[in-house]
Design a protein around this motif. Structure first.
Motif, mmCIF file in Angstrom:
data_model
loop_
_atom_site.group_PDB
_atom_site.id
_atom_site.type_symbol
_atom_site.label_atom_id
_atom_site.label_comp_id
_atom_site.label_asym_id
_atom_site.label_seq_id
_atom_site.Cartn_x
_atom_site.Cartn_y
_atom_site.Cartn_z
ATOM 1 N N ALA A 333 0.815 -1.214 0.000
ATOM 2 C CA ALA A 333 0.000 0.000 0.000
ATOM 3 C C ALA A 333 0.850 1.267 0.000
ATOM 4 C CB ALA A 333 -0.936 0.001 1.207
ATOM 5 N N SER A 334 1.966 1.247 0.713
ATOM 6 C CA SER A 334 2.711 2.490 0.950
ATOM 7 C C SER A 334 3.947 2.653 0.079
ATOM 8 C CB SER A 334 3.124 2.570 2.426
ATOM 9 O OG SER A 334 3.912 1.454 2.795
ATOM 10 N N CYS A 335 4.274 1.647 -0.720
ATOM 11 C CA CYS A 335 5.444 1.714 -1.605
ATOM 12 C C CYS A 335 5.021 1.496 -3.053
ATOM 13 C CB CYS A 335 6.459 0.621 -1.257
ATOM 14 S SG CYS A 335 7.159 0.681 0.387
ATOM 15 N N ASP A 336 5.867 1.937 -3.967
ATOM 16 C CA ASP A 336 5.704 1.538 -5.360
ATOM 17 C C ASP A 336 6.233 0.114 -5.470
ATOM 18 O OD1 ASP A 336 5.591 1.195 -8.074
ATOM 19 O OD2 ASP A 336 6.461 3.147 -8.563
ATOM 20 N N ALA A 337 5.329 -0.826 -5.743
ATOM 21 C CA ALA A 337 5.702 -2.236 -5.766
ATOM 22 C C ALA A 337 5.948 -2.752 -7.180
ATOM 23 C CB ALA A 337 4.610 -3.071 -5.090
ATOM 24 N N TYR A 338 5.983 -1.842 -8.152
ATOM 25 C CA TYR A 338 6.167 -2.239 -9.548
ATOM 26 C C TYR A 338 7.429 -1.570 -10.081
ATOM 27 C CZ TYR A 338 4.612 -3.643 -14.251
ATOM 28 O OH TYR A 338 4.500 -4.224 -15.489
ATOM 29 N N SER A 339 8.166 -2.262 -10.918
ATOM 30 C CA SER A 339 9.485 -1.789 -11.350
ATOM 31 C C SER A 339 9.450 -0.677 -12.389
ATOM 32 C CB SER A 339 10.288 -2.967 -11.930
ATOM 33 O OG SER A 339 10.536 -3.944 -10.947
ATOM 34 N N PHE A 340 8.341 -0.501 -13.051
ATOM 35 C CA PHE A 340 8.282 0.429 -14.184
ATOM 36 C C PHE A 340 7.212 1.492 -13.964
ATOM 37 C CE2 PHE A 340 9.558 -3.807 -15.645
ATOM 38 C CZ PHE A 340 10.823 -3.523 -16.138
ATOM 39 N N PRO A 341 7.376 2.681 -14.620
ATOM 40 C CA PRO A 341 8.459 3.085 -15.519
ATOM 41 C C PRO A 341 9.725 3.454 -14.755
ATOM 42 C CG PRO A 341 6.951 4.906 -15.209
ATOM 43 C CD PRO A 341 6.354 3.740 -14.483
ATOM 44 N N THR A 342 10.858 3.351 -15.434
ATOM 45 C CA THR A 342 12.132 3.717 -14.840
ATOM 46 C C THR A 342 13.086 4.139 -15.948
ATOM 47 O OG1 THR A 342 13.826 3.019 -13.257
ATOM 48 C CG2 THR A 342 13.153 1.397 -14.915
ATOM 49 N N MET A 353 14.850 -9.783 -14.347
ATOM 50 C CA MET A 353 14.307 -9.120 -15.527
ATOM 51 C C MET A 353 13.868 -7.691 -15.249
ATOM 52 S SD MET A 353 14.478 -11.217 -18.072
ATOM 53 C CE MET A 353 13.312 -10.519 -19.237
ATOM 54 N N ALA A 354 13.721 -7.332 -13.971
ATOM 55 C CA ALA A 354 13.176 -6.019 -13.631
ATOM 56 C C ALA A 354 13.988 -5.388 -12.502
ATOM 57 C CB ALA A 354 11.716 -6.149 -13.209
ATOM 58 N N PRO A 355 14.135 -4.058 -12.511
ATOM 59 C CA PRO A 355 14.876 -3.374 -11.450
ATOM 60 C C PRO A 355 14.189 -3.499 -10.092
ATOM 61 C CG PRO A 355 14.601 -1.962 -13.378
ATOM 62 C CD PRO A 355 13.701 -3.137 -13.577
ATOM 63 N N LYS A 356 14.956 -3.248 -9.049
ATOM 64 C CA LYS A 356 14.449 -3.331 -7.678
ATOM 65 C C LYS A 356 13.377 -2.275 -7.446
ATOM 66 C CE LYS A 356 17.401 -4.046 -4.388
ATOM 67 N NZ LYS A 356 18.506 -3.841 -3.396
ATOM 68 N N THR A 357 12.307 -2.666 -6.774
ATOM 69 C CA THR A 357 11.222 -1.742 -6.453
ATOM 70 C C THR A 357 11.459 -1.088 -5.094
ATOM 71 O OG1 THR A 357 9.871 -3.389 -5.305
ATOM 72 C CG2 THR A 357 9.620 -3.238 -7.712
ATOM 73 N N VAL A 358 10.694 -0.033 -4.818
ATOM 74 C CA VAL A 358 10.761 0.604 -3.499
ATOM 75 C C VAL A 358 10.302 -0.374 -2.419
ATOM 76 C CG1 VAL A 358 9.928 2.510 -2.078
ATOM 77 C CG2 VAL A 358 10.375 2.882 -4.500
ATOM 78 N N LYS A 359 9.314 -1.178 -2.737
ATOM 79 C CA LYS A 359 8.854 -2.180 -1.773
ATOM 80 C C LYS A 359 9.974 -3.148 -1.417
ATOM 81 C CE LYS A 359 5.521 -5.965 -1.215
ATOM 82 N NZ LYS A 359 4.429 -6.738 -1.859
ATOM 83 N N GLU A 360 10.697 -3.613 -2.412
ATOM 84 C CA GLU A 360 11.809 -4.537 -2.155
ATOM 85 C C GLU A 360 12.919 -3.854 -1.367
ATOM 86 O OE1 GLU A 360 11.374 -7.390 -6.124
ATOM 87 O OE2 GLU A 360 12.485 -5.495 -6.240
ATOM 88 N N LEU A 361 13.197 -2.602 -1.697
ATOM 89 C CA LEU A 361 14.224 -1.851 -0.978
ATOM 90 C C LEU A 361 13.845 -1.681 0.492
ATOM 91 C CD1 LEU A 361 16.847 -0.064 -1.143
ATOM 92 C CD2 LEU A 361 15.300 1.876 -1.496
ATOM 93 N N THR A 362 12.590 -1.354 0.746
ATOM 94 C CA THR A 362 12.140 -1.145 2.126
ATOM 95 C C THR A 362 12.161 -2.444 2.914
ATOM 96 O OG1 THR A 362 10.710 0.652 1.339
ATOM 97 C CG2 THR A 362 10.289 -0.201 3.548
ATOM 98 N N HIS A 363 11.757 -3.531 2.286
ATOM 99 C CA HIS A 363 11.808 -4.830 2.963
ATOM 100 C C HIS A 363 13.250 -5.193 3.313
ATOM 101 C CE1 HIS A 363 10.320 -9.282 3.080
ATOM 102 N NE2 HIS A 363 10.382 -8.728 4.278
ATOM 103 N N GLU A 364 14.156 -4.936 2.391
ATOM 104 C CA GLU A 364 15.581 -5.173 2.647
ATOM 105 C C GLU A 364 16.067 -4.329 3.822
ATOM 106 O OE1 GLU A 364 19.905 -4.551 0.356
ATOM 107 O OE2 GLU A 364 18.013 -4.325 -0.746
ATOM 108 N N ALA A 365 15.617 -3.083 3.875
ATOM 109 C CA ALA A 365 16.025 -2.187 4.959
ATOM 110 C C ALA A 365 15.558 -2.706 6.314
ATOM 111 C CB ALA A 365 15.468 -0.791 4.707
#
Length: 388
Positions: A333-342, A353-365
């Motif tokens: 809900a609170s992050c862009d969970a899709y890789s595109f557009p970029t 196949m796709a760049p890291k999303t904000v959701k993935e970055l936040t989960h990693e954090a």
């Protein structure tokens, strides 16, 4: 060999047919079509939120999703979930945020389907509430039932936008309409889209609403016309006087209790009801969920939202108070969970196949327990490399 020619489209290529519309709307919802529903009322399947919560993260989840998607496409196009929020404190905290935001801005203006200024309206209350009270926002939007319903229609990586709508005592009903995308366009513009694109519009968005107060019939719950979304020319028809009159003669309403939710296909003919009471501010948080493949209606600064939420998210995560589907729900809900557009020159995919999303970055954090400063720096770097 002879060749067939294709006629050029004309302005009158889509003649409206009220008789056909009536045939769609006269269908009946059968209980055995939706065995997981608690009941059927006015052709609308009603589910119990406590049953859905027991099914979350189990094999039964997909069965619920299958029923929801059938309702929204081939069925009546609308459903109710009782006790969508089981923790009424989460609901009350958000209601208090809404009250404060309304006091700051006033009633608001620009209701698409009612007289401007007559109702209370907060556009983009999703972002505004996140910036106003991070804790209230997280506890509200981590509700896994929102993810269950949204994924049943749109799949993963959807984007949430919300708008508060308050119909005050003696407030008049809205005009019947369809919703975003093409519901927010004039007929002249709609005709520019071929019919297959008009039909596709409904698959890009899910409409919903959460009752923040008890809404008896006299307080004006949403007026609904089950099965009306199945009429292909509905985006051109909802302004037609004959169709408006048909809606007024055939719509149904269901009372909602505080914490109940309503979800429907955006092509369904519907309208906010008339509030005939003298003492109920009919408050509903309108939820509009967009497919990852769709442009949402409102501009939402998800980078600002997740940067604001991160300290509270980290605190909850470290205390084991946020995990599993609740964590995934709030991050979606609170992050862009899709890789595109970029910008693929600077944000090239590495190892996938796709760049890291904000959701993935936040989960990693959260997993690596980055402090706020480290997260902020990496979030800013992520934002910059996606820009052209």
């Amino acid at each position: 060999m002879s060749h067939k020619t294709v006629n050029h489209p004309k302005d009158n290529q889509y003649p409206l047919n009220l008789k056909l519309f009536n045939e769609f709307c006269r269908q009946k919802t059968q209980q055995n079509t939706y065995p997981l529903a608690q009941s059927i009322s006015n052709n609308i399947p009603i589910y119990e939120g406590s049953d859905l919560r027991l099914a979350v993260d189990s094999d039964l989840t997909q069965h619920y999703k299958n029923e929801f998607s059938h309702i929204l496409e081939a069925g009546p196009g609308v459903m109710v979930i009782k006790n969508f929020f089981d923790n009424k404190n989460d609901l009350e905290q958000m209601s208090q945020v809404f009250d404060q935001l309304l006091k700051q801005q006033g009633k608001g203006t620009g209701d698409h389907f009612a007289k401007g200024g007559a109702n209370g309206r907060i556009w983009n209350v999703f972002e505004k509430s996140a910036l106003y009270d991070s804790a209230a926002f997280i506890h509200y939007y981590k509700n896994p039932l929102l993810q269950m319903v949204a994924q049943s229609w749109l799949g993963p990586n959807y984007q949430v936008t919300t708008q508060l709508n308050v119909i005050y005592p003696q407030g008049k009903a809205q005009q019947p309409h369809r919703d975003f995308h093409l519901g927010f366009q004039e007929n002249e513009e709609i005709r520019r889209y071929p019919l297959h694109m008009q039909k596709m519009s409904q698959y890009l968005t899910l409409q919903g609403g959460v009752a923040h107060v008890d809404i008896p019939l006299e307080a004006g719950p949403t007026q609904l016309l089950p099965f009306s979304h199945q009429y292909e020319l509905g985006y051109l028809a909802w302004r037609d006087p004959d169709f408006i009159e048909y809606f007024k003669d055939h719509y149904v309403q269901l009372p909602l209790d505080k914490g109940d939710a309503l979800f429907f296909n955006p092509a369904l003919f519907h309208a906010g009801g008339e509030n005939k009471t003298s003492n109920i501010d009919r408050s509903v948080n309108l939820i509009q969920v967009s497919s990852a493949f769709s442009k949402p209606m409102e501009s939402v600064d998800l980078y600002k939202i997740i940067q604001t939420l991160y300290p509270e998210l980290l605190a909850l995560y470290q205390k084991d108070l946020l995990a599993g589907l609740s964590l995934d729900s709030i991050l979606t809900a609170s992050c862009d969970a899709y890789s595109f557009p970029t910008n693929l020159d600077t944000d090239s995919p590495i190892g996938s196949m796709a760049p890291k999303t904000v959701k993935e970055l936040t989960h990693e954090a959260l997993i690596n327990k980055w402090d706020y400063s480290e997260f902020k720096d990496k979030l800013l770097a992520h934002q910059q490399k996606r820009q052209s």
